[in-house]
Write a protein that holds these residues in place. Structure first.
Motif, PDB file in Angstrom:
ATOM      1  N   ALA A  14      72.084  91.622  13.189  1.00  0.00           N
ATOM      2  CA  ALA A  14      73.219  92.637  13.784  1.00  0.00           C
ATOM      3  C   ALA A  14      72.815  93.081  15.523  1.00  0.00           C
ATOM      4  O   ALA A  14      73.035  93.607  15.386  1.00  0.00           O
ATOM      5  N   ARG A  15      71.501  92.860  15.688  1.00  0.00           N
ATOM      6  CA  ARG A  15      71.201  92.861  16.648  1.00  0.00           C
ATOM      7  C   ARG A  15      71.948  91.980  18.135  1.00  0.00           C
ATOM      8  O   ARG A  15      72.860  92.118  19.272  1.00  0.00           O
ATOM      9  N   LEU A  16      72.284  90.986  17.696  1.00  0.00           N
ATOM     10  CA  LEU A  16      73.370  89.707  18.389  1.00  0.00           C
ATOM     11  C   LEU A  16      74.895  90.403  18.145  1.00  0.00           C
ATOM     12  O   LEU A  16      75.198  90.543  19.222  1.00  0.00           O
ATOM     13  N   ILE A  17      74.819  90.851  17.072  1.00  0.00           N
ATOM     14  CA  ILE A  17      76.886  91.577  17.026  1.00  0.00           C
ATOM     15  C   ILE A  17      76.710  93.031  18.143  1.00  0.00           C
ATOM     16  O   ILE A  17      77.958  93.028  18.544  1.00  0.00           O
ATOM     17  N   ALA A  18      75.906  93.710  17.998  1.00  0.00           N
ATOM     18  CA  ALA A  18      75.562  95.116  18.728  1.00  0.00           C
ATOM     19  C   ALA A  18      75.701  94.913  20.011  1.00  0.00           C
ATOM     20  O   ALA A  18      76.152  95.563  21.133  1.00  0.00           O
ATOM     21  N   GLY A  19      75.238  93.543  20.377  1.00  0.00           N
ATOM     22  CA  GLY A  19      74.950  93.052  22.332  1.00  0.00           C
ATOM     23  C   GLY A  19      73.662  93.848  22.816  1.00  0.00           C
ATOM     24  O   GLY A  19      73.230  93.406  23.760  1.00  0.00           O
ATOM     25  N   SER A  20      72.107  93.588  22.061  1.00  0.00           N
ATOM     26  CA  SER A  20      71.283  93.398  22.106  1.00  0.00           C
ATOM     27  C   SER A  20      70.705  92.484  23.481  1.00  0.00           C
ATOM     28  O   SER A  20      71.042  91.304  22.840  1.00  0.00           O
ATOM     29  N   LYS A  21      69.549  92.359  24.290  1.00  0.00           N
ATOM     30  CA  LYS A  21      69.677  91.318  25.223  1.00  0.00           C
ATOM     31  C   LYS A  21      68.162  91.165  24.943  1.00  0.00           C
ATOM     32  O   LYS A  21      68.117  89.902  25.204  1.00  0.00           O
ATOM     33  N   SER A  22      67.220  91.176  24.095  1.00  0.00           N
ATOM     34  CA  SER A  22      65.852  91.487  23.944  1.00  0.00           C
ATOM     35  C   SER A  22      66.075  90.136  22.744  1.00  0.00           C
ATOM     36  O   SER A  22      66.104  89.382  21.512  1.00  0.00           O
ATOM     37  N   PHE A  23      65.147  89.233  23.300  1.00  0.00           N
ATOM     38  CA  PHE A  23      65.122  87.252  23.063  1.00  0.00           C
ATOM     39  C   PHE A  23      63.492  87.608  21.865  1.00  0.00           C
ATOM     40  O   PHE A  23      63.420  87.180  20.750  1.00  0.00           O
ATOM     41  N   GLU A  24      62.669  88.990  22.206  1.00  0.00           N
ATOM     42  CA  GLU A  24      61.910  89.136  20.888  1.00  0.00           C
ATOM     43  C   GLU A  24      61.895  89.254  19.468  1.00  0.00           C
ATOM     44  O   GLU A  24      63.295  90.459  19.750  1.00  0.00           O
ATOM     45  N   ARG A  25      61.073  88.807  19.003  1.00  0.00           N
ATOM     46  CA  ARG A  25      61.712  89.040  17.063  1.00  0.00           C
ATOM     47  C   ARG A  25      63.137  89.165  17.166  1.00  0.00           C
ATOM     48  O   ARG A  25      63.597  89.634  15.900  1.00  0.00           O
ATOM     49  N   ASN A  26      63.518  88.086  17.587  1.00  0.00           N
ATOM     50  CA  ASN A  26      65.529  87.349  16.929  1.00  0.00           C
ATOM     51  C   ASN A  26      65.366  85.691  17.210  1.00  0.00           C
ATOM     52  O   ASN A  26      65.563  85.551  17.874  1.00  0.00           O
ATOM     53  N   PRO A  27      65.106  85.550  15.717  1.00  0.00           N
ATOM     54  CA  PRO A  27      65.392  83.690  15.958  1.00  0.00           C
ATOM     55  C   PRO A  27      65.874  83.620  15.935  1.00  0.00           C
ATOM     56  O   PRO A  27      66.274  81.824  16.298  1.00  0.00           O
ATOM     57  N   TRP A  28      67.139  83.826  16.111  1.00  0.00           N
ATOM     58  CA  TRP A  28      68.625  83.427  16.317  1.00  0.00           C
ATOM     59  C   TRP A  28      68.316  83.000  17.518  1.00  0.00           C
ATOM     60  O   TRP A  28      69.136  82.352  18.470  1.00  0.00           O
ATOM     61  N   LEU A  29      68.299  83.543  18.244  1.00  0.00           N
ATOM     62  CA  LEU A  29      67.818  84.139  20.215  1.00  0.00           C
ATOM     63  C   LEU A  29      66.822  82.643  20.685  1.00  0.00           C
ATOM     64  O   LEU A  29      66.755  81.515  21.944  1.00  0.00           O
ATOM     65  N   THR A  30      65.712  82.170  19.362  1.00  0.00           N
ATOM     66  CA  THR A  30      64.779  81.685  20.540  1.00  0.00           C
ATOM     67  C   THR A  30      64.229  80.396  19.525  1.00  0.00           C
ATOM     68  O   THR A  30      63.332  79.742  19.251  1.00  0.00           O
TER      69      THR A  30
END
Length: 354
Positions: A14-30
């Motif tokens: 949901a954060r990815l779709i919303a445009g959130s920039k944070s890497f913390e607690r986002n496994p899709w980015l890390t």
């Protein structure tokens, strides 16, 4: 890689779709396994955001003269000297420096940022400053650089730089070169004083606003170890940049904006920028604006906020919403607070802070 709870995955999506920039607690980015052409999702989304920004700017090309568009395309910022007519500038300067009203302050290490809103609804109290920020030339520059035909948030802003470090050794995080986020976003400063080398001028790395192959490779390297990075802002997506990083990306040294009063600077802070370290305590007052919208929109217009009941009080509404958020947190026993504290009435250029 970090351990993730099951709910981190849907929340991260949901954060990815919303445009959130944070890497913390986002496994899709890390987490590995989501790569294409050697790039993970972070770089892929940055490239998509750049394509969307280019598309939106093409639709807004008539907002700027061809020379300004070319300069911005090369450098990522635009500078306009003697922006306001002399008499108008003096009225703005006298009004902004003489404000005696309740203000907001945020402390970051030894530096304090002080703000008063310049929403359209503030025209009755601050007519000259609001009129300057609603100037069509400034609005067009901001909107083109941000790649969104939308209303920016505007303020009278003061930077009170007390020392290079505070008593416990903290430095001002804004003096670290950094990328604000992974997509185009605009900030503007109309300086009310001459800005000298000792005043900690805004600095920008020309050409750093583009996702070149070298920058893509560098950002991909960052994602692979980002959760171990010691800087919290880096982990949250405002990537910090060293001189060695600039060299690796084939970028030049930062250009310091040592300018005369009545100079307007508008920059895409997707590029590398920062506040230069001060050599002695100083106070700087400016009119400031920022414009950031959804990075993946295919169209430049359609700003829903412009048609909302809050359109005339955009900056004020955001601050009120933060205050409400704090009251809700307190009701649940949380000690977490937003950084913009209310302080008593004072001049914008008054030294010291609460």
């Amino acid at each position: 890689m970090a351990d993730h709870a099951w709910y981190d995955w849907p929340i991260g999506a949901a954060r990815l779709i919303a445009g959130s920039k944070s890497f913390e607690r986002n496994p899709w980015l890390t987490e590995p396994g989501y790569e294409r052409d050697g790039y993970g999702l972070h770089v892929q989304r940055a490239l998509l955001a750049e394509r969307m920004a280019d598309r939106r700017r093409a639709a807004m090309k008539d907002m700027l003269e061809a020379d300004d568009r070319s300069f911005f395309a090369r450098n990522g910022y635009i500078v306009k000297e003697d922006f306001l007519a002399p008499a108008q500038f003096e009225r703005v300067r006298e009004e902004a420096l003489g404000l005696q009203t309740d203000i907001r302050e945020m402390r970051q290490g030894p530096a304090v940022t002080r703000r008063v809103t310049l929403d359209p609804a503030d025209r009755g109290q601050r007519p000259h400053s609001v009129a300057a920020m609603q100037d069509a030339r400034l609005q067009n520059l901001l909107r083109y650089v941000a790649s969104h035909d939308a209303q920016p948030l505007c303020y009278v802003q003061a930077i009170i730089a007390e020392e290079a470090r505070n008593a416990i050794g903290e430095t001002d995080p804004q003096t670290d070169l950094h990328f604000d986020t992974f997509f185009a976003t605009a900030k503007a400063w109309l300086f009310l004083h001459d800005v000298e080398e000792a005043d900690g001028p805004f600095a920008y790395v020309p050409g750093s606003h583009r996702m070149s192959p070298a920058r893509c490779a560098w950002e991909q390297e960052q994602t692979e170890l980002i959760l171990e990075h010691p800087d919290r802002m880096h982990r949250r997506g405002s990537l910090r940049v060293t001189a060695a990083d600039l060299e690796a990306m084939g970028l030049p040294e930062p250009q310091k904006m040592t300018v005369k009063a009545n100079t307007l600077v508008v920059a895409d802070t997707h590029g590398a920028h920062g506040r230069s370290p001060i050599s002695e305590p100083c106070v700087r007052v400016e009119l400031y604006a920022t414009l950031r919208r959804y990075p993946f929109s295919p169209i430049a217009g359609g700003d829903l906020l412009a048609f909302s009941p809050f359109a005339r009080r955009g900056a004020g509404t955001i601050l009120s919403a933060l205050d409400l958020q704090d009251r809700i947190r307190r009701s649940f026993g949380s000690e977490k607070r937003h950084p913009w504290r209310k302080v008593s009435a004072r001049r914008m250029d008054a030294p010291g802070a609460d």
